[in-house]
Write a protein that holds these residues in place. Structure first.
Motif, PDB file in Angstrom:
ATOM      1  N   VAL A 272      30.245 -49.710  47.952  1.00  0.00           N
ATOM      2  CA  VAL A 272      28.848 -50.130  48.088  1.00  0.00           C
ATOM      3  C   VAL A 272      28.111 -50.088  46.744  1.00  0.00           C
ATOM      4  O   VAL A 272      27.255 -50.927  46.482  1.00  0.00           O
ATOM      5  CB  VAL A 272      28.133 -49.244  49.141  1.00  0.00           C
ATOM      6  N   PHE A 273      28.454 -49.129  45.902  1.00  0.00           N
ATOM      7  CA  PHE A 273      27.647 -48.914  44.695  1.00  0.00           C
ATOM      8  C   PHE A 273      28.292 -49.348  43.384  1.00  0.00           C
ATOM      9  O   PHE A 273      27.579 -49.672  42.435  1.00  0.00           O
ATOM     10  CB  PHE A 273      27.276 -47.427  44.567  1.00  0.00           C
TER      11      PHE A 273
ATOM     12  N   ASN B 191      30.218 -51.169  40.437  1.00  0.00           N
ATOM     13  CA  ASN B 191      30.819 -52.272  39.699  1.00  0.00           C
ATOM     14  C   ASN B 191      31.779 -51.701  38.676  1.00  0.00           C
ATOM     15  O   ASN B 191      31.673 -50.543  38.275  1.00  0.00           O
ATOM     16  CB  ASN B 191      29.751 -53.080  38.966  1.00  0.00           C
TER      17      ASN B 191
ATOM     18  N   ARG C 201      20.363 -49.678  43.169  1.00  0.00           N
ATOM     19  CA  ARG C 201      21.214 -50.796  42.749  1.00  0.00           C
ATOM     20  C   ARG C 201      22.581 -50.702  43.422  1.00  0.00           C
ATOM     21  O   ARG C 201      23.310 -49.738  43.211  1.00  0.00           O
ATOM     22  CB  ARG C 201      21.369 -50.777  41.227  1.00  0.00           C
ATOM     23  N   PHE C 202      22.901 -51.707  44.201  1.00  0.00           N
ATOM     24  CA  PHE C 202      24.206 -51.746  44.859  1.00  0.00           C
ATOM     25  C   PHE C 202      25.197 -52.505  43.974  1.00  0.00           C
ATOM     26  O   PHE C 202      24.820 -53.140  42.987  1.00  0.00           O
ATOM     27  CB  PHE C 202      24.074 -52.409  46.237  1.00  0.00           C
ATOM     28  N   ALA C 203      26.472 -52.434  44.359  1.00  0.00           N
ATOM     29  CA  ALA C 203      27.501 -53.175  43.620  1.00  0.00           C
ATOM     30  C   ALA C 203      27.291 -54.674  43.845  1.00  0.00           C
ATOM     31  O   ALA C 203      26.782 -55.103  44.882  1.00  0.00           O
ATOM     32  CB  ALA C 203      28.885 -52.760  44.081  1.00  0.00           C
ATOM     33  N   LYS C 204      27.720 -55.445  42.874  1.00  0.00           N
ATOM     34  CA  LYS C 204      27.585 -56.897  42.957  1.00  0.00           C
ATOM     35  C   LYS C 204      28.266 -57.452  44.210  1.00  0.00           C
ATOM     36  O   LYS C 204      27.762 -58.367  44.857  1.00  0.00           O
ATOM     37  CB  LYS C 204      28.182 -57.505  41.684  1.00  0.00           C
ATOM     38  N   ARG C 205      29.425 -56.862  44.555  1.00  0.00           N
ATOM     39  CA  ARG C 205      30.168 -57.392  45.703  1.00  0.00           C
ATOM     40  C   ARG C 205      29.385 -57.336  47.011  1.00  0.00           C
ATOM     41  O   ARG C 205      29.704 -58.060  47.949  1.00  0.00           O
ATOM     42  CB  ARG C 205      31.516 -56.668  45.855  1.00  0.00           C
ATOM     43  N   MET C 206      28.377 -56.469  47.070  1.00  0.00           N
ATOM     44  CA  MET C 206      27.586 -56.344  48.304  1.00  0.00           C
ATOM     45  C   MET C 206      26.660 -57.542  48.537  1.00  0.00           C
ATOM     46  O   MET C 206      26.163 -57.735  49.639  1.00  0.00           O
ATOM     47  CB  MET C 206      26.763 -55.054  48.275  1.00  0.00           C
TER      48      MET C 206
END
Lengths: 400, 400
Positions: free
Chosen positions: A111-112, A114, B4-9
């Motif tokens: 979720v978090f 990269n 801030r979440f990961a880009k993939r989300m």
């Protein structure tokens, strides 16, 4: 043409430690290496009764697909239990059922993180979490700890000068691998700091209820006013690991992402396992069960510490855990616990060499001991054997 | 500052379809929307007996942690069953136990897909797989299909002109959502093509044993000489979904990566569930159980098709599945099944609008019907209601 894997797979290598641990599985080895609960305390008779009741009362639902979030009555019981044990103020809507808390750790990474994002963690920290985060390409900064937990001045300094800290991973109660518990003061200061920087925190709490003495300390989650703390819990240590049931508790904006991920990851956790654990809580007293566990583990911890005191040579330091499963041992800096481990294995005794618990490596003079999974006599015998080997290594140095 | 979440989300959004499907869960709705097995066929009495036996015979192991790869006797039985049903030649060492085959789908994405990598799939394809791959940032090229499966000329043309095809995802037996089964000729040609390009293939086979008529056709895995095919199986459709047990069968170099991922993802699947399903196979005849399921599903399929023949207006096309759970319906191009679904819900009947099964979107004149989960009388009544609504929409067009 070779098959092309995803870039993220490059970080996942055959673990030296995993190969080593396979050698500890022979029955003649006295292993303090694992983190296994004591199987003789599993409620086998109770679960026999319960599986019958669950299948009689709700067989078709127990064997069918169910919701991604999890079995509602179980989520309600978890929320109530957290509010009582961890001083939170949460409801079932804040809870997602996962396959053990390991799945919550992995989802947090997903979720978090990269590629290249920075995770802060205690130094040392839990191997399984480190590997999960690494699989998303994260980097680590290790925050120094002492006997009261993470050192807040160190944390502040790191945050002042570091961009791109995406997540902080901590185990404030009976930490894995050190057994250390954060004081209330440290927790308060921590919440103050992360509230300022607004960084999500993963509070991993598999051992919190396994307290043998002293008063339990409120969870970080209970002090968090900004919805930054994600709390991970599990039934693996307070009931048994075989059902693979844990949970993630987080504020709605975060939990929603975890639920999305759960949906694509495996749709849901086992319907029947969730109903069985829920029924156990209805019909039996989980608090009494945990009390029984704690009595046994406290005795084993005491026995291990007493034997260490007698058998370990001077110059070997170790923690005093007030609960949980682990004692952390530090040797003089020139000793390498991986090398000593080979001697131990030759003498049919084992621990986990400490290096793997440092995500950035470079520290090999320590190891982790588990006391929950071995009988009293094997604890004494195993620690004696390790003590003998340590004496040998300490003596060599002195003779140089 | 927002978290801030990961880009993939970013790719994972509230699914319109999921919200719609929630409306189908009311008991008064005749829902052909899900993909649920018939719960009245679940072996409840047998599992009651089995859970007692497993806890009596091996309670401590069943409730304890176990190996990441899975319970060895279960892996052996799966290998034997695959060799018999799917004409493969595999052993337990080629098998990893997962949480349903959904986890195998997700792991495939994690093991193979970088952001922007291309996945080829049948057009349409399974929604849950599409979403899992999308969560790793993949792009899709949809390969056209007809009543005999994927069209090989189309596949060849795409491979000739496309760089960076990382994986091909297919469901050759009773496909979800179309119910179509690939002919032997198509399979042979497919293996010839992928052997030339050496692209990993994910053969998803949840329904293969649910054949109501005709001869079963060898799996792609059984024809693969280069170790490119990853076979996914599950107990969800031949036993029950509640235990969340499936498996991945792949060549060693690939399976090793899946095992790494399983380790960080959730350590292992449920020890007790694996032992219970394994014991079911020991004590009962799974073939007979599947036969019983197939008798019921065949009758329901026939009833649904007969009723569709009588009640659906001319100009509506649909597939004839020889097994599995689904019938795929195509309406004239100008009709949108999402709009018609609203009428259906108002009349307490539901299907899944087809658009979500096309990863690149743009096709809305189709829907999926499930026949496994509804009683005979509800199948007839539900199809009648849909037929009436379809007639209304078809008539409107004719009047323009």
């Amino acid at each position: 043409m070779a098959i092309r894997f995803a870039k993220r797979m490059e970080g996942l290598k055959e673990s030296e430690i995993r190969e080593l641990l396979k050698l500890t599985e022979k029955p003649e080895v006295i292993s303090f290496a694992g983190g296994l609960p004591a199987p003789e305390l599993f409620p086998i008779e109770e679960m026999k009764e319960i599986s019958k009741i669950v299948l009689e009362e709700s067989g078709t639902q127990a064997l069918q697909y169910s919701t991604t979030e999890g079995f509602q009555p179980l989520r309600e019981k978890i929320a109530r239990r957290m509010n009582s044990k961890n001083k939170t103020n949460v409801t079932k809507d804040d809870i997602l059922i996962t396959n053990g808390s390991q799945q919550g750790l992995d989802f947090a990474g997903r979720v978090f993180l990269n590629e290249g994002d920075i995770v802060l963690c205690e130094s040392p920290s839990y191997l399984g979490a480190i590997n999960a985060f690494k699989s998303y390409g994260s980097k680590f900064i290790e925050v120094p700890t002492d006997k009261d937990g993470m050192i807040m001045e160190a944390l502040e300094k790191i945050l002042e000068v570091t961009e791109n800290v995406k997540m902080i991973y901590v185990i404030p109660d009976f930490q894995n691998p050190t057994g250390i518990t954060w004081t209330l003061e440290r927790r308060k200061k921590f919440i103050e700091i992360i509230s300022k920087y607004e960084i999500p925190v993963l509070e991993d709490n598999p051992y919190g209820e396994l307290r043998f003495e002293g008063e339990s300390i409120p969870s970080l989650k209970s002090m968090d006013k900004k919805g930054l703390v994600i709390f991970l819990g599990t039934f693996s240590k307070i009931l048994c690991p075989g059902y693979r049931l844990g949970w993630t508790c987080a504020s709605q904006n975060i939990l929603k992402k975890f639920i999305f991920v759960k949906q694509v990851a495996d749709l849901q956790s086992s319907s029947i396992s969730q109903r069985e654990v829920s029924k156990f809580i209805d019909l039996y007293n989980l608090d009494n069960h945990v009390k029984k566990i704690n009595e046994v583990y406290a005795r084993r911890r005491d026995l291990m510490l007493e034997t260490m005191k007698e058998e370990f040579p001077e110059g070997v330091e170790y923690t005093y855990p007030e609960g949980g499963l682990f004692i952390w041992v530090e040797l003089p800096k020139h000793l390498d616990s991986r090398i000593i481990m080979k001697d131990c294995l030759a003498n049919n005794v084992a621990y986990v060499p400490g290096g793997s618990f440092f995500p950035n490596g470079g520290t090999e003079n320590c190891f982790r001991l588990n006391y929950s999974n071995m009988s009293d006599d094997r604890i004494v015998e195993g620690i004696k054997r390790i003590g003998l080997i340590l004496r040998k290594y300490m003596a060599v140095k002195q003779n140089i």
